[in-house]
Each structure stands twice: as C-alpha cells, then as structure tokens.
Design an enzyme around this catalytic site. Structure first.
Site, PDB file in Angstrom:
ATOM      1  N   ARG A 262     -45.967  14.889  -5.897  1.00  7.51           N
ATOM      2  CA  ARG A 262     -45.819  13.717  -6.521  1.00  7.51           C
ATOM      3  C   ARG A 262     -44.393  13.092  -6.990  1.00  7.51           C
ATOM      4  O   ARG A 262     -44.032  12.048  -6.803  1.00  7.51           O
ATOM      5  CB  ARG A 262     -47.182  13.478  -7.735  1.00  7.51           C
ATOM      6  CG  ARG A 262     -48.578  13.356  -7.037  1.00  7.51           C
ATOM      7  CD  ARG A 262     -49.352  13.928  -8.024  1.00  7.51           C
ATOM      8  NE  ARG A 262     -49.574  13.035  -9.303  1.00  7.51           N
ATOM      9  CZ  ARG A 262     -50.076  13.223 -10.566  1.00  7.51           C
ATOM     10  NH1 ARG A 262     -50.454  14.415 -10.640  1.00  7.51           N
ATOM     11  NH2 ARG A 262     -50.046  12.510 -11.470  1.00  7.51           N
TER      12      ARG A 262
ATOM     13  N   LYS B 117     -46.557   6.190 -18.319  1.00  5.29           N
ATOM     14  CA  LYS B 117     -47.009   4.651 -17.925  1.00  5.29           C
ATOM     15  C   LYS B 117     -48.408   4.341 -18.379  1.00  5.29           C
ATOM     16  O   LYS B 117     -48.744   3.340 -19.112  1.00  5.29           O
ATOM     17  CB  LYS B 117     -46.960   4.491 -16.471  1.00  5.29           C
ATOM     18  CG  LYS B 117     -45.646   4.846 -15.812  1.00  5.29           C
ATOM     19  CD  LYS B 117     -45.656   4.684 -14.366  1.00  5.29           C
ATOM     20  CE  LYS B 117     -46.491   5.565 -13.307  1.00  5.29           C
ATOM     21  NZ  LYS B 117     -46.089   6.842 -13.370  1.00  5.29           N
TER      22      LYS B 117
ATOM     23  N   ARG C 275     -57.754  15.847 -14.218  1.00  5.64           N
ATOM     24  CA  ARG C 275     -57.531  15.270 -12.718  1.00  5.64           C
ATOM     25  C   ARG C 275     -57.311  16.268 -11.911  1.00  5.64           C
ATOM     26  O   ARG C 275     -56.443  17.189 -12.071  1.00  5.64           O
ATOM     27  CB  ARG C 275     -56.275  14.161 -12.996  1.00  5.64           C
ATOM     28  CG  ARG C 275     -56.713  12.950 -13.459  1.00  5.64           C
ATOM     29  CD  ARG C 275     -55.595  11.952 -13.665  1.00  5.64           C
ATOM     30  NE  ARG C 275     -54.537  12.002 -12.182  1.00  5.64           N
ATOM     31  CZ  ARG C 275     -53.562  10.871 -12.164  1.00  5.64           C
ATOM     32  NH1 ARG C 275     -53.263  10.068 -13.347  1.00  5.64           N
ATOM     33  NH2 ARG C 275     -52.717  11.152 -11.329  1.00  5.64           N
TER      34      ARG C 275
ATOM     35  N   ARG D 177     -52.658  17.818 -19.579  1.00  3.08           N
ATOM     36  CA  ARG D 177     -53.313  16.664 -19.967  1.00  3.08           C
ATOM     37  C   ARG D 177     -54.684  16.760 -19.595  1.00  3.08           C
ATOM     38  O   ARG D 177     -55.374  17.174 -18.514  1.00  3.08           O
ATOM     39  CB  ARG D 177     -52.842  15.307 -19.646  1.00  3.08           C
ATOM     40  CG  ARG D 177     -52.820  15.084 -18.211  1.00  3.08           C
ATOM     41  CD  ARG D 177     -51.831  13.967 -17.885  1.00  3.08           C
ATOM     42  NE  ARG D 177     -51.920  13.426 -16.360  1.00  3.08           N
ATOM     43  CZ  ARG D 177     -50.961  12.711 -15.956  1.00  3.08           C
ATOM     44  NH1 ARG D 177     -50.379  11.810 -16.653  1.00  3.08           N
ATOM     45  NH2 ARG D 177     -51.194  12.231 -14.505  1.00  3.08           N
TER      46      ARG D 177
ATOM     47  N   ARG E 292     -45.183   1.361  -5.615  1.00  2.00           N
ATOM     48  CA  ARG E 292     -44.447   2.668  -5.578  1.00  2.00           C
ATOM     49  C   ARG E 292     -43.557   2.536  -4.337  1.00  2.00           C
ATOM     50  O   ARG E 292     -43.184   3.522  -3.991  1.00  2.00           O
ATOM     51  CB  ARG E 292     -45.751   3.636  -5.194  1.00  2.00           C
ATOM     52  CG  ARG E 292     -46.027   4.376  -6.770  1.00  2.00           C
ATOM     53  CD  ARG E 292     -47.178   5.347  -6.426  1.00  2.00           C
ATOM     54  NE  ARG E 292     -47.328   6.301  -7.092  1.00  2.00           N
ATOM     55  CZ  ARG E 292     -48.197   6.424  -8.121  1.00  2.00           C
ATOM     56  NH1 ARG E 292     -48.958   5.334  -8.498  1.00  2.00           N
ATOM     57  NH2 ARG E 292     -48.356   7.354  -8.763  1.00  2.00           N
TER      58      ARG E 292
HETATM   59  P1  AMP Z   1     -51.290   7.620 -10.763  1.00  2.00           P
HETATM   60  O1  AMP Z   1     -52.722   7.801 -11.364  1.00  2.00           O
HETATM   61  O2  AMP Z   1     -50.703   6.566 -10.611  1.00  2.00           O
HETATM   62  O3  AMP Z   1     -50.741   8.963 -10.661  1.00  2.00           O
HETATM   63  O4  AMP Z   1     -51.759   7.737  -9.058  1.00  2.00           O
HETATM   64  C1  AMP Z   1     -52.700   8.789  -8.468  1.00  2.00           C
HETATM   65  C2  AMP Z   1     -52.678   9.063  -6.876  1.00  2.00           C
HETATM   66  O5  AMP Z   1     -53.008   7.837  -6.612  1.00  2.00           O
HETATM   67  C3  AMP Z   1     -50.997   8.995  -6.426  1.00  2.00           C
HETATM   68  O6  AMP Z   1     -50.590  10.310  -6.220  1.00  2.00           O
HETATM   69  C4  AMP Z   1     -51.405   8.477  -5.177  1.00  2.00           C
HETATM   70  O7  AMP Z   1     -51.820   9.457  -4.139  1.00  2.00           O
HETATM   71  C5  AMP Z   1     -52.191   7.450  -5.431  1.00  2.00           C
HETATM   72  N1  AMP Z   1     -51.687   6.208  -5.681  1.00  2.00           N
HETATM   73  C6  AMP Z   1     -51.915   5.311  -6.907  1.00  2.00           C
HETATM   74  N2  AMP Z   1     -51.287   4.094  -6.800  1.00  2.00           N
HETATM   75  C7  AMP Z   1     -50.478   4.310  -5.700  1.00  2.00           C
HETATM   76  C8  AMP Z   1     -49.622   3.197  -5.033  1.00  2.00           C
HETATM   77  N3  AMP Z   1     -49.409   2.194  -5.815  1.00  2.00           N
HETATM   78  N4  AMP Z   1     -49.485   3.605  -3.670  1.00  2.00           N
HETATM   79  C9  AMP Z   1     -49.806   4.656  -3.037  1.00  2.00           C
HETATM   80  N5  AMP Z   1     -50.540   5.530  -3.614  1.00  2.00           N
HETATM   81  C10 AMP Z   1     -50.996   5.511  -4.777  1.00  2.00           C
END
Ligand code: AMP
Length: 217
Positions: free
Chosen positions: A172, A14, A161, A127, A88
């Site tokens: 996740r 994404k 990360r 990554r 989400r």
């Molecule tokens: P990402 O970078 O999209 O993989 O997000 C990393 C982490 O941020 C996720 O595992 C969640 O803990 C939190 N997070 C990001 N976007 C959301 C969302 N829309 N709703 C809830 N938690 C989020």
C-alpha cells in the site's frame, strides 16, 4: 461549505481526522476505502471485483472508485465533503474536479498529513475497531480502558482489517509513493496544499487542521 481532501499514506490518520471533522463540523466523510469494504461485505459486483485487489494492497480501478464518489457526492448535497483516501491517482484527481464542477462545487483545501513511513507500519498493524459501533483503537497507542470491552458501547467484539498486515502495508505504501504522492504537485500549482505534521497526537493534528479550515494557517 468546504470541500477538502485529506492526503497521506496509509496510517497517516486520514480516517481518524475525517471522522473528527464529520462530528465537529457537520461535514460528510467520503472514504472510498469504507465504501469498498461495505461493497465487499455486501457481496455486490463492485465488492467481488475489489476484494482480492484490496487484500493485495493494490489500487482498485479509477472508474470504480470515481463512480462510488459520484454517487455519494449527491447524497452529501448541501454539506461540505471530506475526501478520505480519494483521489489516489492523477485520473482520480481529474475525475474529482469534473464531479465537483458538475455540481457547482469546488475544492477548497488539500491537507497533506506528513508522516514517517516506518512508524506507519506500527500504527497500522496495531489498529482495530469495535465491531458494533466502529470506535477506533490501537494495541499500543490507544487500548480500550478495560481489556476486551469497547469504551464507547461496551461491546466485546472487535475487528481488524484483513489488509492491515505488514506485507500488504508495504504494498500500500509503494502504491502511495508511485501513484498518489505524484498528484501533490498538481494541487500545489493550484495553491491548495497545506501540510500538517501527522506524527503529532490526534488532538494536535486536529487543531492544526482546524486552524487551516478557519483561515488561520
Ligand atoms: P483505505 O481504507 O483508504 O486504506 O483503502 C483500502 C484499500 O481500498 C486500498 O488499499 C485500495 O485497495 C482500495 N482503495 C480505497 N480507495 C481507493 C482509491 N481511491 N483508488 C483505488 N483504490 C482504493
């Protein structure tokens, strides 16, 4: 001015595709993950709340992420938005609809990046990004040309990360399966969903997305 959602499990690509669309189409990438990481780094009240939740791989509250998106939507006025990692949950999907309607905007496409889950663990745990310019790399699939030196800016500092470890990735994915995948039927009923093979190469996936946005698929 298109408003689109990129939907798929962690590691589906994404962020990579959102960055590409931002560069090629003048759209704005709205990544709640990036916003939360910025808040954590800056030590804001939101960041303090989110840090431990993110490290466990669980979801931050709907209220927090919906508020973040609302703020950034205003900053993106006049440009198309790419929602990356949001919504989400069902509540977030409803919040997005309201946030868009309040601004006279609507959702045009939901692009699902379909991927094989086992491959995602390898993708995610390998990554890393340049600490200076943010360019994305992968130990196996996209190493730097010269070891330890960023292809783009020449920096020798990189970061990973903290939530890109196998255990957190599994959580996740469970969160995705339990809370995010169930919002697909909601968008399917609206006729907005287009599915793309996320296991293909970055350029191939990008071309498939372009074909959808240009009305050819
Ligand atoms: P990402 O970078 O999209 O993989 O997000 C990393 C982490 O941020 C996720 O595992 C969640 O803990 C939190 N997070 C990001 N976007 C959301 C969302 N829309 N709703 C809830 N938690 C989020």
């Amino acid at each position: 001015m298109l408003n689109i959602i990129l939907l798929g499990p962690p590691g589906a690509g994404k962020g990579t595709q959102a960055a590409r669309l931002q560069a090629n189409r003048g759209m704005i990438q709205l990544s709640t993950g990036d916003m939360l990481r910025e808040a954590v780094a800056a030590g804001t009240p939101v960041g303090l709340k989110a840090k431990a939740i993110m490290e466990r791989g669980e979801l931050v509250s709907d209220a927090i992420v919906s508020a973040l998106i609302g703020e950034r939507l205003d900053a993106s006025a006049g440009k198309g938005a790419i929602f990356d990692g949001f919504p989400r949950t069902g509540h977030q999907a409803e919040a997005l609809e309201i946030l868009l309607a309040q601004r006279g905007r609507k959702l045009d496409y939901v692009i699902e990046l379909a991927v094989d889950e086992e491959a995602l663990v390898t993708r995610i745990t390998g990554r890393f990004t340049c600490a200076k310019c943010g360019a994305g790399y992968h130990d196996t699939f996209r190493p730097t040309k010269v070891e330890g030196v960023c292809d783009v800016c020449g920096s020798t500092e990189f970061k990973r990360r903290p939530d890109d470890n196998e255990q957190t990735v599994r959580t996740r994915m469970e969160e995705y399966r339990a809370k995010t995948a169930p919002i697909l039927p909601y968008y399917e009923r609206k006729g907005l969903v287009h599915r793309v093979d996320g296991m293909a190469g970055v350029d191939e996936v990008g071309a498939a997305i372009d074909a959808i946005l240009d009305g050819g698929a």
